[in-house]
Design a protein around this motif. Structure first.
Motif, PDB file in Angstrom:
ATOM      1  N   PHE A  89      -4.198   0.142   8.248  1.00  0.00           N
ATOM      2  CA  PHE A  89      -3.609   0.595   7.332  1.00  0.00           C
ATOM      3  C   PHE A  89      -4.161  -0.094   6.417  1.00  0.00           C
ATOM      4  CE2 PHE A  89      -0.669  -2.941   8.908  1.00  0.00           C
ATOM      5  CZ  PHE A  89      -0.410  -3.718   7.262  1.00  0.00           C
ATOM      6  N   VAL A  90      -4.948  -0.833   6.553  1.00  0.00           N
ATOM      7  CA  VAL A  90      -5.610  -1.765   5.511  1.00  0.00           C
ATOM      8  C   VAL A  90      -6.787  -1.699   5.592  1.00  0.00           C
ATOM      9  CG1 VAL A  90      -4.749  -4.294   5.909  1.00  0.00           C
ATOM     10  CG2 VAL A  90      -6.650  -3.449   7.144  1.00  0.00           C
ATOM     11  N   ILE A  91      -7.712  -0.677   6.639  1.00  0.00           N
ATOM     12  CA  ILE A  91      -8.768   0.111   5.737  1.00  0.00           C
ATOM     13  C   ILE A  91      -8.580   1.112   5.308  1.00  0.00           C
ATOM     14  CG2 ILE A  91     -10.497   1.646   7.137  1.00  0.00           C
ATOM     15  CD1 ILE A  91     -11.282  -0.086  10.042  1.00  0.00           C
ATOM     16  N   ALA A  92      -7.697   1.939   5.547  1.00  0.00           N
ATOM     17  CA  ALA A  92      -6.949   3.529   4.685  1.00  0.00           C
ATOM     18  C   ALA A  92      -6.644   3.008   3.436  1.00  0.00           C
ATOM     19  CB  ALA A  92      -5.637   3.667   5.518  1.00  0.00           C
ATOM     20  N   SER A 129      -9.868   0.840 -12.885  1.00  0.00           N
ATOM     21  CA  SER A 129      -8.322   1.135 -14.021  1.00  0.00           C
ATOM     22  C   SER A 129      -7.478   0.693 -12.126  1.00  0.00           C
ATOM     23  CB  SER A 129      -8.077   2.751 -13.770  1.00  0.00           C
ATOM     24  OG  SER A 129      -6.952   2.787 -14.362  1.00  0.00           O
ATOM     25  N   TRP A 130      -6.353   1.806 -11.915  1.00  0.00           N
ATOM     26  CA  TRP A 130      -5.849   1.871 -10.600  1.00  0.00           C
ATOM     27  C   TRP A 130      -6.601   1.225  -9.124  1.00  0.00           C
ATOM     28  CZ3 TRP A 130      -6.645   5.506  -6.708  1.00  0.00           C
ATOM     29  CH2 TRP A 130      -6.890   6.774  -7.077  1.00  0.00           C
ATOM     30  N   ARG A 131      -7.589   2.477  -9.465  1.00  0.00           N
ATOM     31  CA  ARG A 131      -8.723   1.698  -7.839  1.00  0.00           C
ATOM     32  C   ARG A 131      -8.715  -0.013  -7.687  1.00  0.00           C
ATOM     33  NH1 ARG A 131     -11.042   6.425  -6.581  1.00  0.00           N
ATOM     34  NH2 ARG A 131     -11.119   7.959  -8.466  1.00  0.00           N
ATOM     35  N   VAL A 132      -8.697  -0.691  -8.127  1.00  0.00           N
ATOM     36  CA  VAL A 132      -8.570  -2.232  -8.492  1.00  0.00           C
ATOM     37  C   VAL A 132      -7.501  -2.649  -6.715  1.00  0.00           C
ATOM     38  CG1 VAL A 132      -8.641  -4.787  -9.085  1.00  0.00           C
ATOM     39  CG2 VAL A 132      -9.871  -2.455 -10.009  1.00  0.00           C
ATOM     40  N   CYS A 133      -6.007  -2.203  -7.308  1.00  0.00           N
ATOM     41  CA  CYS A 133      -4.855  -2.606  -6.535  1.00  0.00           C
ATOM     42  C   CYS A 133      -5.114  -2.109  -5.621  1.00  0.00           C
ATOM     43  CB  CYS A 133      -3.703  -1.420  -7.199  1.00  0.00           C
ATOM     44  SG  CYS A 133      -3.205  -1.651  -8.802  1.00  0.00           S
ATOM     45  N   TYR A 134      -6.024  -1.074  -4.801  1.00  0.00           N
ATOM     46  CA  TYR A 134      -5.887  -0.962  -3.571  1.00  0.00           C
ATOM     47  C   TYR A 134      -7.594  -1.104  -3.232  1.00  0.00           C
ATOM     48  CZ  TYR A 134      -2.825   3.591  -4.232  1.00  0.00           C
ATOM     49  OH  TYR A 134      -1.699   3.671  -4.667  1.00  0.00           O
ATOM     50  N   TYR A 135      -8.215  -1.739  -3.422  1.00  0.00           N
ATOM     51  CA  TYR A 135      -9.381  -2.673  -3.940  1.00  0.00           C
ATOM     52  C   TYR A 135      -8.569  -3.665  -3.098  1.00  0.00           C
ATOM     53  CZ  TYR A 135     -12.955   0.620  -5.015  1.00  0.00           C
ATOM     54  OH  TYR A 135     -13.349   1.805  -5.106  1.00  0.00           O
ATOM     55  N   GLY A 136      -7.894  -4.675  -3.800  1.00  0.00           N
ATOM     56  CA  GLY A 136      -7.545  -5.775  -3.946  1.00  0.00           C
ATOM     57  C   GLY A 136      -6.557  -5.723  -2.490  1.00  0.00           C
ATOM     58  N   ALA A 137      -5.789  -5.682  -2.146  1.00  0.00           N
ATOM     59  CA  ALA A 137      -4.511  -5.134  -1.320  1.00  0.00           C
ATOM     60  C   ALA A 137      -5.419  -4.795   0.072  1.00  0.00           C
ATOM     61  CB  ALA A 137      -3.388  -4.145  -0.807  1.00  0.00           C
ATOM     62  N   GLY A 138      -6.209  -4.203   0.285  1.00  0.00           N
ATOM     63  CA  GLY A 138      -7.153  -3.469   1.680  1.00  0.00           C
ATOM     64  C   GLY A 138      -8.269  -4.716   1.409  1.00  0.00           C
ATOM     65  N   ILE A 139      -9.157  -5.969   0.524  1.00  0.00           N
ATOM     66  CA  ILE A 139      -9.814  -6.252   1.562  1.00  0.00           C
ATOM     67  C   ILE A 139      -8.464  -8.350   1.786  1.00  0.00           C
ATOM     68  CG2 ILE A 139     -10.782  -8.935   0.114  1.00  0.00           C
ATOM     69  CD1 ILE A 139     -12.153  -6.608  -2.212  1.00  0.00           C
ATOM     70  N   GLY A 165       0.450  -1.478  -0.376  1.00  0.00           N
ATOM     71  CA  GLY A 165       0.356   0.011  -0.115  1.00  0.00           C
ATOM     72  C   GLY A 165       0.755   0.800   0.048  1.00  0.00           C
ATOM     73  N   HIS A 166       2.107   0.725   0.909  1.00  0.00           N
ATOM     74  CA  HIS A 166       2.474   2.016   0.837  1.00  0.00           C
ATOM     75  C   HIS A 166       3.321   2.644  -0.541  1.00  0.00           C
ATOM     76  CE1 HIS A 166       6.653   3.897   2.503  1.00  0.00           C
ATOM     77  NE2 HIS A 166       6.627   4.945   1.959  1.00  0.00           N
ATOM     78  N   TYR A 167       3.373   1.380  -1.581  1.00  0.00           N
ATOM     79  CA  TYR A 167       4.656   1.913  -2.802  1.00  0.00           C
ATOM     80  C   TYR A 167       4.189   1.962  -3.951  1.00  0.00           C
ATOM     81  CZ  TYR A 167       8.668   1.334   0.339  1.00  0.00           C
ATOM     82  OH  TYR A 167       9.695   2.132   1.460  1.00  0.00           O
ATOM     83  N   ALA A 179       0.088   5.455   7.268  1.00  0.00           N
ATOM     84  CA  ALA A 179       1.149   5.819   7.940  1.00  0.00           C
ATOM     85  C   ALA A 179       0.938   5.750   9.248  1.00  0.00           C
ATOM     86  CB  ALA A 179       1.671   7.121   7.921  1.00  0.00           C
ATOM     87  N   ALA A 180       0.204   5.910   9.992  1.00  0.00           N
ATOM     88  CA  ALA A 180      -0.385   5.743  11.237  1.00  0.00           C
ATOM     89  C   ALA A 180      -0.826   4.523  11.708  1.00  0.00           C
ATOM     90  CB  ALA A 180      -2.128   6.700  12.308  1.00  0.00           C
ATOM     91  N   GLY A 181      -1.400   3.158  11.354  1.00  0.00           N
ATOM     92  CA  GLY A 181      -1.716   1.770  11.168  1.00  0.00           C
ATOM     93  C   GLY A 181       0.098   1.302  10.516  1.00  0.00           C
TER      94      GLY A 181
END
Length: 508
Positions: free
Chosen positions: A140-143, A221-231, A32-34, A164-166
């Motif tokens: 951090f996973v919710i973020a 598009s790019w949003r799938v990357c964050y949804y996948g990592a978050g789930i 998520g950071h990178y 970052a806080a998490g």
């Protein structure tokens, strides 16, 4: 008896399970950071932030076929007039770079990461670390999950600060847990494997950030990357909460040796250690120099991490290096992490903590020249020299924290790690913001050479100087023959503290 044998085996397996669990959580946090570095171009096009430039939009063409290279054109009007065989091959748009990106990647994240990291480090020395780590993972996973929903640039900045806080709790909390679970002869290897999560998450970000947005699944598009990592992260957070338990806190390294010499069994259990202030610990010259050296090395790593994908896209737009970068960072980097940990652990009993610092200095020195090659050469040799550099460069992180936990007392161990990370991340994590103004003055390639490869070389010199401030091997007594006691800590010996003569015996 049978039950006892089974239980003993399960207990031995549990510590490796914990290592795997916290490492996977760390990998997800670093992914998520990178991700912002590998998705920045498509994210910038969607949210409209950063610099605009002329870029190649025809993937079937090579640079040698172009009459004028797109990246050398600084005008939108001229960019749109460039044609080859009657077809336009350039486009003017957001390139994902600029001060907006550098702030998003660095300071917006590090400002919160470093401050909260210190707070959580202090909390870890006083409260249940496994529960705090579970909450941090959930935050951090919710973020990360919510980053897929953003509509404005400032939304992304805010959520990176929450993430970052998490994530700031992962390193000091997990380092303390793993240190209490594993013996000295495995410590550098274990911490190297855990801290490989930084490079694992970073390496996975290359294929995820490069190729998944192009699939444009469900039009996201790019949003799938964050949804996948978050789930996936939500599952890991739940498992962490349900299965991670607090181990007994133990004295280690120099402190453990001091306790053994004092012969106080209650102190050896880690329950009655005399109070030592954090200021007493961090004011030691060896801690200060180790922290500064680590900060410089961290800057080199962060410079490459935040700019690698954008750099190779910019200079080699006709060559797809996504999988090469993934193979080098994850494959070669992981081998380097393991080798560094094994070598460091092998010699620590013979040379003391000084051997770990020597491994640091030599590995970064060897990595420096190939690091320059990865920026100077063309695609093929850039990847070859990057692989060589990565093998040696990535030995550093786990060894640094193995050194740190072995030269500080139990009572302030997690706090010291938090303060150490605060300084290292503030210096090393924020200095890469200078890449943007320096690149505009002397060129992007030249700026990367200075802040990436150049800082590798500087850190190797500083690690070498730090080695002379460390103690050598410990002479084992009868009290320590049956149990590895680590290194001699004359700074925190119980008897010396009781007699009020601590400061006179600190080895500078």
């Amino acid at each position: 008896m049978f039950h006892g044998g089974i239980w003993s085996k399960l207990q031995n397996f549990y510590k490796w399970y914990v290592l795997g669990l916290v490492s996977v959580g760390y990998i997800l946090g670093e992914l998520g950071h990178y991700l912002i570095g590998t998705t920045s171009k498509v994210t910038a096009e969607d949210l409209h932030y950063g610099d605009k430039s002329c870029m190649l939009n025809a993937t079937h063409l090579t640079l040698s076929q172009l009459p004028v290279v797109c990246e050398k054109v600084n005008s939108s009007d001229m960019c749109e007039t460039l044609t080859l065989n009657g077809s336009r091959y350039c486009e003017w748009g957001y390139n994902g770079l600029g001060i907006d990106y550098q702030v998003l990647a660095g300071p917006a994240f590090m400002a919160v990461f470093t401050v909260v990291g210190v707070i959580l480090g202090v909390a870890a020395d006083r409260f249940n670390r496994s529960r705090i780590l579970s909450v941090c993972t959930l935050i951090f996973v919710i973020a990360i999950l919510l980053m897929g929903t953003v509509k404005e640039y400032w939304h992304l900045v805010l959520l990176r600060m929450v993430m970052a806080a998490g994530e700031s709790g992962c390193n000091p909390l997990a380092t303390g847990l793993l240190t209490d679970l594993f013996p000295e002869h495995q410590r550098a290897l274990v911490l190297s494997i855990f801290n490989w999560g930084i490079y694992g998450g970073y390496g996975i970000a290359f294929p995820v950030g490069r190729y998944i947005p192009d699939i444009n699944a469900w039009g996201l598009s790019w949003r799938v990357c964050y949804y996948g990592a978050g789930i996936i992260g939500l599952v890991i957070a739940a498992i962490t909460f349900l299965t991670l338990r607090e181990p007994a806190r133990t004295t280690i390294g120099e402190e453990g040796a001091g306790n053994a010499k004092g012969g106080d069994s209650a102190l050896e259990s880690g329950k009655k250690m005399p109070q030592v202030t954090i200021w007493h610990v961090i004011a030691q010259p060896r801690i200060i120099l180790l922290c500064l050296a680590a900060s410089i090395r961290h800057c080199g790593g962060m410079t490459f991490a935040y700019n690698a994908d954008l750099y190779y896209r910019d200079y080699f737009p006709d060559v797809d290096l996504g999988w090469w970068l993934f193979a080098v960072t994850v494959g070669i980097g992981s081998i380097g992490v393991v080798v560094g940990g094994v070598v460091s652990d092998k010699f620590v009993s013979k040379m003391g903590v000084r051997s770990r610092v020597l491994v640091l200095a030599l590995s970064q020195l060897i990595a420096t020249l190939p690091a320059f090659g990865s920026v100077v050469f063309g695609p093929l040799w850039a990847m070859i020299t990057l692989a060589i550099s990565y093998f040696f460069a990535e030995m550093w992180f786990g060894i640094v924290f193995a050194i740190l936990v072995e030269i500080v007392p139990l009572s302030v161990r997690s706090t010291t790690v938090g303060v150490f990370l605060f300084v290292m991340n503030n210096v090393g994590g924020n200095l890469p913001i200078l890449v943007d103004p320096v690149s505009k003055a002397i060129g992007y390639r030249e700026a990367i050479m200075i802040f990436y490869a150049g800082f590798y070389g500087i850190s190797s010199i500083m690690f070498f100087l730090t080695m002379f401030l460390m103690d050598g091997p410990v002479e084992k007594s009868e009290a320590t023959d049956d149990k590895p006691s680590g290194l001699d800590n004359r700074a925190f010996s119980h008897d010396e503290l009781r007699n009020g003569r601590t400061n006179e015996n600190i080895r500078l």
